[in-house]
Scaffold this motif. Structure first.
Motif, mmCIF file in Angstrom:
data_model
loop_
_atom_site.group_PDB
_atom_site.id
_atom_site.type_symbol
_atom_site.label_atom_id
_atom_site.label_comp_id
_atom_site.label_asym_id
_atom_site.label_seq_id
_atom_site.Cartn_x
_atom_site.Cartn_y
_atom_site.Cartn_z
ATOM 1 N N GLU A 1 3.776 -37.762 -24.029
ATOM 2 C CA GLU A 1 3.171 -36.484 -24.439
ATOM 3 C C GLU A 1 4.161 -35.339 -24.192
ATOM 4 O O GLU A 1 4.326 -34.451 -25.021
ATOM 5 C CB GLU A 1 1.878 -36.209 -23.641
ATOM 6 C CG GLU A 1 0.756 -37.229 -23.853
ATOM 7 C CD GLU A 1 0.178 -37.219 -25.275
ATOM 8 O OE1 GLU A 1 0.326 -36.213 -25.973
ATOM 9 O OE2 GLU A 1 -0.395 -38.264 -25.674
ATOM 10 N N SER A 2 4.819 -35.370 -23.020
ATOM 11 C CA SER A 2 5.792 -34.299 -22.705
ATOM 12 C C SER A 2 6.972 -34.355 -23.655
ATOM 13 O O SER A 2 7.497 -33.322 -24.080
ATOM 14 C CB SER A 2 6.337 -34.448 -21.281
ATOM 15 O OG SER A 2 5.292 -34.549 -20.378
ATOM 16 N N ARG B 1 1.693 -40.091 -20.317
ATOM 17 C CA ARG B 1 2.035 -38.715 -19.961
ATOM 18 C C ARG B 1 3.480 -38.357 -20.324
ATOM 19 O O ARG B 1 3.753 -37.284 -20.847
ATOM 20 C CB ARG B 1 1.814 -38.530 -18.448
ATOM 21 C CG ARG B 1 1.460 -37.120 -18.043
ATOM 22 C CD ARG B 1 0.709 -37.099 -16.719
ATOM 23 N NE ARG B 1 1.194 -38.113 -15.816
ATOM 24 C CZ ARG B 1 1.954 -37.872 -14.728
ATOM 25 N NH1 ARG B 1 2.303 -36.656 -14.435
ATOM 26 N NH2 ARG B 1 2.337 -38.851 -13.936
ATOM 27 N N LEU B 2 4.402 -39.270 -20.058
ATOM 28 C CA LEU B 2 5.806 -38.993 -20.386
ATOM 29 C C LEU B 2 5.973 -38.772 -21.890
ATOM 30 O O LEU B 2 6.611 -37.818 -22.330
ATOM 31 C CB LEU B 2 6.705 -40.144 -19.916
ATOM 32 C CG LEU B 2 8.170 -40.049 -20.367
ATOM 33 C CD1 LEU B 2 8.847 -38.820 -19.764
ATOM 34 C CD2 LEU B 2 8.930 -41.321 -20.000
ATOM 35 N N LYS C 1 6.051 -33.021 -27.035
ATOM 36 C CA LYS C 1 5.996 -31.551 -26.966
ATOM 37 C C LYS C 1 7.402 -30.958 -27.169
ATOM 38 O O LYS C 1 7.582 -29.968 -27.873
ATOM 39 C CB LYS C 1 5.421 -31.145 -25.606
ATOM 40 C CG LYS C 1 4.928 -29.745 -25.538
ATOM 41 C CD LYS C 1 4.026 -29.530 -24.330
ATOM 42 C CE LYS C 1 3.940 -28.071 -23.995
ATOM 43 N NZ LYS C 1 4.889 -27.645 -22.963
ATOM 44 N N LEU D 1 13.034 -35.546 -17.704
ATOM 45 C CA LEU D 1 11.584 -35.727 -17.508
ATOM 46 C C LEU D 1 11.356 -37.059 -16.799
ATOM 47 O O LEU D 1 12.255 -37.892 -16.739
ATOM 48 C CB LEU D 1 10.875 -35.785 -18.859
ATOM 49 C CG LEU D 1 10.931 -34.552 -19.741
ATOM 50 C CD1 LEU D 1 10.386 -34.896 -21.122
ATOM 51 C CD2 LEU D 1 10.129 -33.420 -19.122
#
Ligand code: PRP
Length: 214
Positions: free
Chosen positions: A16-17, A13-14, A20, A92
Motif C-alpha cells: 500500500e505504501s 501494508r508495504l 502510494k 520502506l
C-alpha cells in the motif's frame, strides 16, 4: 502506443505504501483501490499495470518476466537470490534480520545449534561463515514460538519493533543485516524498456529524497 510497464506489488501494508509512492509520481491507477478481489489493474494512458502478489512471490514474477519490475524486501532477495537487477532502496519496510532466543542460548558450545527460521538459506550462509554446525528447522510463521517450546535453541527472523520478542522473554542475540524494500527489475525488461524504467526509477528516487516530481 505506449509500452506497458508491469509492476508486481507485495500485498499488504508495504505494498500500500509503495503504491502510494507510485501514485505520487503520477503513475497511479485509481481502479486498484476499488476492488479487493481483482488482481490486475491497468492504466493504459500512463502505460502502467499493477499486480498484487504474495510478498514472497514478487521476485519470482520479476525473474520470469511476468512483471517488469517489483518491490521485494531485502530478506526475500537474500533468501531467494533471484536473477534480477536491484535498482533502488525505497527506504520502506525497514527492519533487521537477527538471531534471537532466550538469554544465553548461544553459549552452549560444542553441540549442533538448532535454528528455527523461515529463511533457511540466510541462516545457513550466516553460520557457514562462522563455521558453526547447525540444524535448520524450517517454519512458515510464528517463529518465536520455537525456542519457547524447545523446538529450537534460537531463531533467525526479522525484528521490526522488537515487541514480539519482548512479550515472549526473548532477545536479539546477534544482528545479521538491516532490511528494507527494494525495487527490482527483470534483466531483459531493463534492456528493452530502459528509458521507461529509468524514468520511473528516477522519479521514485526524487520522491524518496522528498523532491517529488508529479
Ligand atoms: C514478523 C516476524 C516477527 C514479527 C516481528 O512476523 O516474523 O514475528 O513480524 O515484528 P515486531 O518486532 O514488530 O514484533 P509476521 O508478522 O510477518 O508474521 P509471521 O509470524 O507469520 O512470520
Amino acid at each position: 502506443m505506449k509500452r506497458m510497464i508491469k509492476v508486481a506489488l507485495p500485498k499488504g501494508r508495504l505494498g500500500e505504501s509503495v503504491y502510494k509512492m507510485f501514485d505520487e509520481i503520477g503513475l497511479g491507477c485509481p481502479e486498484s483501490q476499488e476492488s479487493s478481489r481483482k488482481l490486475v489493474f491497468e492504466n493504459e494512458e500512463k502505460g502502467i499495470c499493477y499486480f498484487w502478489v504474495k510478498p514472497s512471490d514478487v521476485a519470482i514474477y520479476v525473474e520470469h518476466g511476468a512483471a517488469d519490475v517489483g518491490i521485494a524486501g531485502l530478506d526475500i532477495l537474500l533468501e531467494q537470490e533471484p536473477d534480477v537487477f536491484e535498482l533502488l532502496d525505497l527506504g520502506l519496510g525497514k527492519c533487521r534480520m537477527v538471531v534471537a532466543g532466550k538469554k544465553g542460548a548461544l553459549s552452549g558450545t560444542g553441540r549442533t545449534l538448532r535454528v528455527a527460521t523461515k529463511y533457511p538459506n540466510i541462516a545457513k550462509r550466516y553460520y557457514a561463515e562462522q563455521s558453526r554446525e547447525i540444524e535448520i528447522i524450517k517454519l512458515n510463521g510464528s517463529i518465536e514460538l520455537a525456542p519457547i517450546v524447545q523446538l529450537s535453541d534460537v531463531i533467525v527472523d526479522i525484528v521490526e519493533t522488537g515487541k514480539t520478542l519482548r512479550e515472549n522473554n526473548l532477545e536479539v542475540l546477534e544482528e545479521i543485516t538491516a532490511i528494507s524494500a527494494r525495487l527490482i527489475v527483470n534483466k531483459a525488461s531493463f534492456r528493452f524498456k530502459t528509458s521507461e524504467i529509468e524514468k520511473m526509477c528516477e522519479s521514485l528516487r526524487e520522491r524518496i529524497l522528498g523532491d517529488s516530481v508529479i
